[in-house]
Design a protein around this motif. Structure first.
Motif, PDB file in Angstrom:
ATOM      1  N   THR A   1       0.836  -1.191   0.000  1.00 42.99           N
ATOM      2  CA  THR A   1       0.000   0.000   0.000  1.00 42.99           C
ATOM      3  C   THR A   1       0.873   1.243   0.000  1.00 42.99           C
ATOM      4  O   THR A   1       2.068   1.183   0.328  1.00 42.99           O
ATOM      5  CB  THR A   1      -0.909   0.025   1.242  1.00 42.99           C
ATOM      6  N   LYS A   2       0.271   2.375  -0.335  1.00 43.90           N
ATOM      7  CA  LYS A   2       1.025   3.628  -0.321  1.00 43.90           C
ATOM      8  C   LYS A   2       1.569   3.937   1.066  1.00 43.90           C
ATOM      9  O   LYS A   2       2.650   4.513   1.214  1.00 43.90           O
ATOM     10  CB  LYS A   2       0.136   4.786  -0.787  1.00 43.90           C
ATOM     11  N   GLN A   3       0.814   3.555   2.090  1.00 45.45           N
ATOM     12  CA  GLN A   3       1.225   3.846   3.454  1.00 45.45           C
ATOM     13  C   GLN A   3       2.439   3.023   3.877  1.00 45.45           C
ATOM     14  O   GLN A   3       3.097   3.354   4.866  1.00 45.45           O
ATOM     15  CB  GLN A   3       0.062   3.588   4.428  1.00 45.45           C
ATOM     16  N   GLN A   4       2.744   1.968   3.142  1.00 42.18           N
ATOM     17  CA  GLN A   4       3.895   1.127   3.474  1.00 42.18           C
ATOM     18  C   GLN A   4       5.160   1.533   2.721  1.00 42.18           C
ATOM     19  O   GLN A   4       6.200   0.914   2.901  1.00 42.18           O
ATOM     20  CB  GLN A   4       3.582  -0.339   3.139  1.00 42.18           C
ATOM     21  N   ILE A   5       5.058   2.572   1.905  1.00 39.72           N
ATOM     22  CA  ILE A   5       6.184   2.960   1.059  1.00 39.72           C
ATOM     23  C   ILE A   5       6.623   4.381   1.391  1.00 39.72           C
ATOM     24  O   ILE A   5       5.813   5.311   1.396  1.00 39.72           O
ATOM     25  CB  ILE A   5       5.800   2.882  -0.433  1.00 39.72           C
ATOM     26  N   ILE A   6       7.906   4.549   1.692  1.00 43.53           N
ATOM     27  CA  ILE A   6       8.499   5.859   1.943  1.00 43.53           C
ATOM     28  C   ILE A   6       9.517   6.105   0.847  1.00 43.53           C
ATOM     29  O   ILE A   6      10.258   5.182   0.456  1.00 43.53           O
ATOM     30  CB  ILE A   6       9.181   5.914   3.330  1.00 43.53           C
ATOM     31  N   LEU A   7       9.575   7.313   0.332  1.00 44.10           N
ATOM     32  CA  LEU A   7      10.523   7.637  -0.734  1.00 44.10           C
ATOM     33  C   LEU A   7      11.581   8.621  -0.252  1.00 44.10           C
ATOM     34  O   LEU A   7      11.304   9.492   0.583  1.00 44.10           O
ATOM     35  CB  LEU A   7       9.811   8.248  -1.945  1.00 44.10           C
ATOM     36  N   SER A   8      12.780   8.479  -0.800  1.00 46.44           N
ATOM     37  CA  SER A   8      13.814   9.491  -0.591  1.00 46.44           C
ATOM     38  C   SER A   8      14.647   9.605  -1.860  1.00 46.44           C
ATOM     39  O   SER A   8      14.858   8.625  -2.576  1.00 46.44           O
ATOM     40  CB  SER A   8      14.712   9.150   0.603  1.00 46.44           C
ATOM     41  N   CYS A   9      15.103  10.821  -2.147  1.00 42.06           N
ATOM     42  CA  CYS A   9      15.972  11.096  -3.295  1.00 42.06           C
ATOM     43  C   CYS A   9      17.104  11.981  -2.781  1.00 42.06           C
ATOM     44  O   CYS A   9      16.982  13.214  -2.777  1.00 42.06           O
ATOM     45  CB  CYS A   9      15.215  11.811  -4.404  1.00 42.06           C
ATOM     46  N   LYS A  10      18.171  11.362  -2.332  1.00 43.76           N
ATOM     47  CA  LYS A  10      19.215  12.115  -1.648  1.00 43.76           C
ATOM     48  C   LYS A  10      20.330  12.571  -2.579  1.00 43.76           C
ATOM     49  O   LYS A  10      20.803  11.818  -3.426  1.00 43.76           O
ATOM     50  CB  LYS A  10      19.793  11.285  -0.502  1.00 43.76           C
TER      51      LYS A  10
ATOM     52  N   VAL B   1      14.852  18.880  -6.075  1.00 42.15           N
ATOM     53  CA  VAL B   1      14.365  17.514  -6.271  1.00 42.15           C
ATOM     54  C   VAL B   1      13.140  17.251  -5.417  1.00 42.15           C
ATOM     55  O   VAL B   1      12.129  16.707  -5.888  1.00 42.15           O
ATOM     56  CB  VAL B   1      15.482  16.499  -5.959  1.00 42.15           C
ATOM     57  N   TYR B   2      13.186  17.623  -4.147  1.00 42.89           N
ATOM     58  CA  TYR B   2      12.067  17.307  -3.254  1.00 42.89           C
ATOM     59  C   TYR B   2      10.833  18.157  -3.535  1.00 42.89           C
ATOM     60  O   TYR B   2       9.709  17.698  -3.342  1.00 42.89           O
ATOM     61  CB  TYR B   2      12.497  17.436  -1.792  1.00 42.89           C
ATOM     62  N   ARG B   3      11.035  19.376  -3.979  1.00 44.24           N
ATOM     63  CA  ARG B   3       9.862  20.178  -4.367  1.00 44.24           C
ATOM     64  C   ARG B   3       9.120  19.500  -5.515  1.00 44.24           C
ATOM     65  O   ARG B   3       7.893  19.415  -5.510  1.00 44.24           O
ATOM     66  CB  ARG B   3      10.306  21.585  -4.770  1.00 44.24           C
ATOM     67  N   GLU B   4       9.866  19.015  -6.497  1.00 45.53           N
ATOM     68  CA  GLU B   4       9.238  18.359  -7.636  1.00 45.53           C
ATOM     69  C   GLU B   4       8.646  17.007  -7.228  1.00 45.53           C
ATOM     70  O   GLU B   4       7.550  16.646  -7.661  1.00 45.53           O
ATOM     71  CB  GLU B   4      10.272  18.172  -8.748  1.00 45.53           C
ATOM     72  N   LEU B   5       9.363  16.268  -6.395  1.00 49.99           N
ATOM     73  CA  LEU B   5       8.871  14.977  -5.934  1.00 49.99           C
ATOM     74  C   LEU B   5       7.569  15.139  -5.160  1.00 49.99           C
ATOM     75  O   LEU B   5       6.618  14.365  -5.346  1.00 49.99           O
ATOM     76  CB  LEU B   5       9.933  14.304  -5.057  1.00 49.99           C
ATOM     77  N   ALA B   6       7.505  16.158  -4.310  1.00 49.84           N
ATOM     78  CA  ALA B   6       6.296  16.391  -3.517  1.00 49.84           C
ATOM     79  C   ALA B   6       5.109  16.757  -4.396  1.00 49.84           C
ATOM     80  O   ALA B   6       3.961  16.432  -4.078  1.00 49.84           O
ATOM     81  CB  ALA B   6       6.552  17.494  -2.488  1.00 49.84           C
ATOM     82  N   LYS B   7       5.368  17.441  -5.515  1.00 48.39           N
ATOM     83  CA  LYS B   7       4.286  17.798  -6.433  1.00 48.39           C
ATOM     84  C   LYS B   7       3.701  16.567  -7.116  1.00 48.39           C
ATOM     85  O   LYS B   7       2.520  16.526  -7.445  1.00 48.39           O
ATOM     86  CB  LYS B   7       4.805  18.756  -7.518  1.00 48.39           C
ATOM     87  N   ARG B   8       4.549  15.575  -7.347  1.00 46.94           N
ATOM     88  CA  ARG B   8       4.161  14.467  -8.205  1.00 46.94           C
ATOM     89  C   ARG B   8       3.746  13.194  -7.468  1.00 46.94           C
ATOM     90  O   ARG B   8       3.372  12.202  -8.111  1.00 46.94           O
ATOM     91  CB  ARG B   8       5.313  14.158  -9.169  1.00 46.94           C
ATOM     92  N   CYS B   9       3.791  13.195  -6.163  1.00 45.72           N
ATOM     93  CA  CYS B   9       3.375  11.993  -5.439  1.00 45.72           C
ATOM     94  C   CYS B   9       2.861  12.360  -4.055  1.00 45.72           C
ATOM     95  O   CYS B   9       3.067  13.477  -3.577  1.00 45.72           O
ATOM     96  CB  CYS B   9       4.534  11.002  -5.320  1.00 45.72           C
ATOM     97  N   ASP B  10       2.180  11.408  -3.416  1.00 46.81           N
ATOM     98  CA  ASP B  10       1.719  11.613  -2.044  1.00 46.81           C
ATOM     99  C   ASP B  10       2.237  10.515  -1.119  1.00 46.81           C
ATOM    100  O   ASP B  10       1.635  10.212  -0.099  1.00 46.81           O
ATOM    101  CB  ASP B  10       0.194  11.706  -1.979  1.00 46.81           C
ATOM    102  N   TYR B  11       3.375   9.925  -1.479  1.00 42.88           N
ATOM    103  CA  TYR B  11       4.034   8.985  -0.580  1.00 42.88           C
ATOM    104  C   TYR B  11       4.697   9.773   0.556  1.00 42.88           C
ATOM    105  O   TYR B  11       5.104  10.922   0.369  1.00 42.88           O
ATOM    106  CB  TYR B  11       5.127   8.204  -1.312  1.00 42.88           C
ATOM    107  N   PRO B  12       4.846   9.179   1.737  1.00 47.39           N
ATOM    108  CA  PRO B  12       5.661   9.820   2.782  1.00 47.39           C
ATOM    109  C   PRO B  12       7.087  10.018   2.267  1.00 47.39           C
ATOM    110  O   PRO B  12       7.615   9.172   1.537  1.00 47.39           O
ATOM    111  CB  PRO B  12       5.621   8.812   3.943  1.00 47.39           C
ATOM    112  N   LEU B  13       7.696  11.132   2.635  1.00 47.92           N
ATOM    113  CA  LEU B  13       9.033  11.452   2.145  1.00 47.92           C
ATOM    114  C   LEU B  13      10.035  11.530   3.291  1.00 47.92           C
ATOM    115  O   LEU B  13       9.760  12.111   4.340  1.00 47.92           O
ATOM    116  CB  LEU B  13       9.019  12.792   1.392  1.00 47.92           C
TER     117      LEU B  13
END
Length: 383
Positions: free
Chosen positions: A167-176, A186-198
């Protein structure tokens, strides 16, 4: 994150305990060899014996699919898996080996952090995006393509994990990345394009003040914009420096932004020509060290004490005003001032300290205040 050899279960458990006591709410450990994987359940066992319930996150690269499959006790003992899409296999092995790790997460009901890092980015994906960019009428700059590769790797892996049942709630994303402006972009764009926890973090931030300032700058801007759910400060330790320093800095970032309270705050003036005495510097450090040392006990004994505000000021210019704004404050005499130190409690001047024992007496006043204000919140035990 620990920097011990995870195969040394005792040494790793001790460092995890130190990090947890310092305030870390999750601790990541390297799981890179069969010996490390075999040791993970014993690390968990040692922590449980010590009463340390901090979650353990396994950091996997290259062989995580085998370790999670071959060492089920390791997979079960961990609370979360960190998967780097750039290091799970090349070509047709990539999706298969990534899938094995997701299958383990599903079997043991564990969340995953899909952690992309520009130092280990999927080179096949990057090459594809570069080729596509070269066909554009007006190509993007190479750095923009790099941003897109980071985001595409993270989001593509997340979609694949969801297709397998997560599920989406089980997935956390990071782009370091290691550059402040790069991380923000990177994170501004990532936040625009998804609703996964970051998960936020400036990777390879560096040593000392450089790493501290860079991490605080990047993370603060993103957090202030509402981006980010977990954070990690990555510092190269100074020789002899405790690993816990990066935990302290992460907590200070959140506390400075007013998002979380971890330890009582101590306001102290920087000193000037009016404050030739170092008494206020010594007292401020003593109080700050004392409060931090007591917090592991006080979190349970005095609920809410982390919101306490203490002021230790060095002269009459801002001393009384700052002390009034704090819960408890002292205004020490500056150069040429009367040798008296008024103490303010809850905005009111309550007494004045004089003599050679001002520091010790104020120390006791702080302890008494904490006991009186926060001790009353402890509920009596009912038989």
């Amino acid at each position: 994150m620990t920097n011990t050899d995870t195969a040394d279960a005792i040494g790793t458990a001790i460092q995890v305990k130190e990090l947890a006591i310092a305030g870390s709410e999750m601790v990541r450990i390297t799981v890179n060899t069969p010996e490390a994987a075999a040791a993970v359940p014993y690390v968990r066992e040692q922590l449980d014996r010590m009463g340390i319930d901090v979650p353990l996150i396994g950091d996997f690269h290259y062989n995580g699919h085998r370790l999670l499959t071959d060492y089920p006790a390791c997979a079960e003992a961990l609370s979360k898996y960190r998967i780097n899409p750039g290091n799970v296999g090349k070509g047709d092995k990539h999706d298969r080996q990534f899938g094995q790790m997701i299958e383990a997460a599903l079997h043991w009901n564990k969340p995953v952090r899909i952690g992309v890092n520009w130092g280990s980015l999927d080179q096949e994906l990057l090459a594809t995006l570069m080729d596509e960019n070269s066909q554009r009428t007006v190509p993007f700059e190479a750095r923009q393509v790099m941003y897109e590769a980071l985001i595409s790797s993270a989001m593509g892996s997340a979609v694949l994990a969801q297709s397998m049942g997560m599920t989406k709630q089980q997935i956390i994303l990071s782009c370091k990345v290691s550059g402040v402006q790069d991380l923000i972009a990177v994170y501004r764009e990532l936040a625009k394009r998804c609703d996964y926890p970051l998960h936020l973090g400036l990777t390879e931030a560096g040593m000392g003040t450089k790493g501290t300032v860079a991490s605080a700058t990047a993370l603060s801007i993103l957090l202030q914009e509402g981006i980010g759910d977990t954070i990690r400060v990555s510092l190269t330790p100074q020789p002899g420096e405790a690993r816990t320093q990066e935990v302290v800095i992460a907590a200070e970032i959140l506390q400075a932004l007013g998002m979380r309270n971890f330890v009582p705050s101590v306001t102290a003036c920087p000193g000037c020509g009016r404050t030739t005495s170092t008494t206020f510097q010594v007292l401020a450090k003593e109080i700050d060290d004392f409060l931090r040392a007591q917090m592991p006990v006080w979190r349970k004994q005095y609920p809410g004490v982390e919101a306490l505000r203490v002021a230790v000021m060095g002269c009459i210019v801002n001393g009384p005003g700052e002390s009034k704004h704090a819960d408890i404050g002292i205004s020490l005499p500056g150069t040429g001032e009367s040798p008296a130190a008024p103490v303010f409690i809850d905005g009111e001047k309550t007494l004045t300290l004089r003599g050679d024992n001002i520091a010790r007496e104020f120390h006791q006043i702080v302890e008494n205040y904490i006991e009186k204000r926060f001790g009353s919140s402890i509920l009596p035990e009912v038989a």
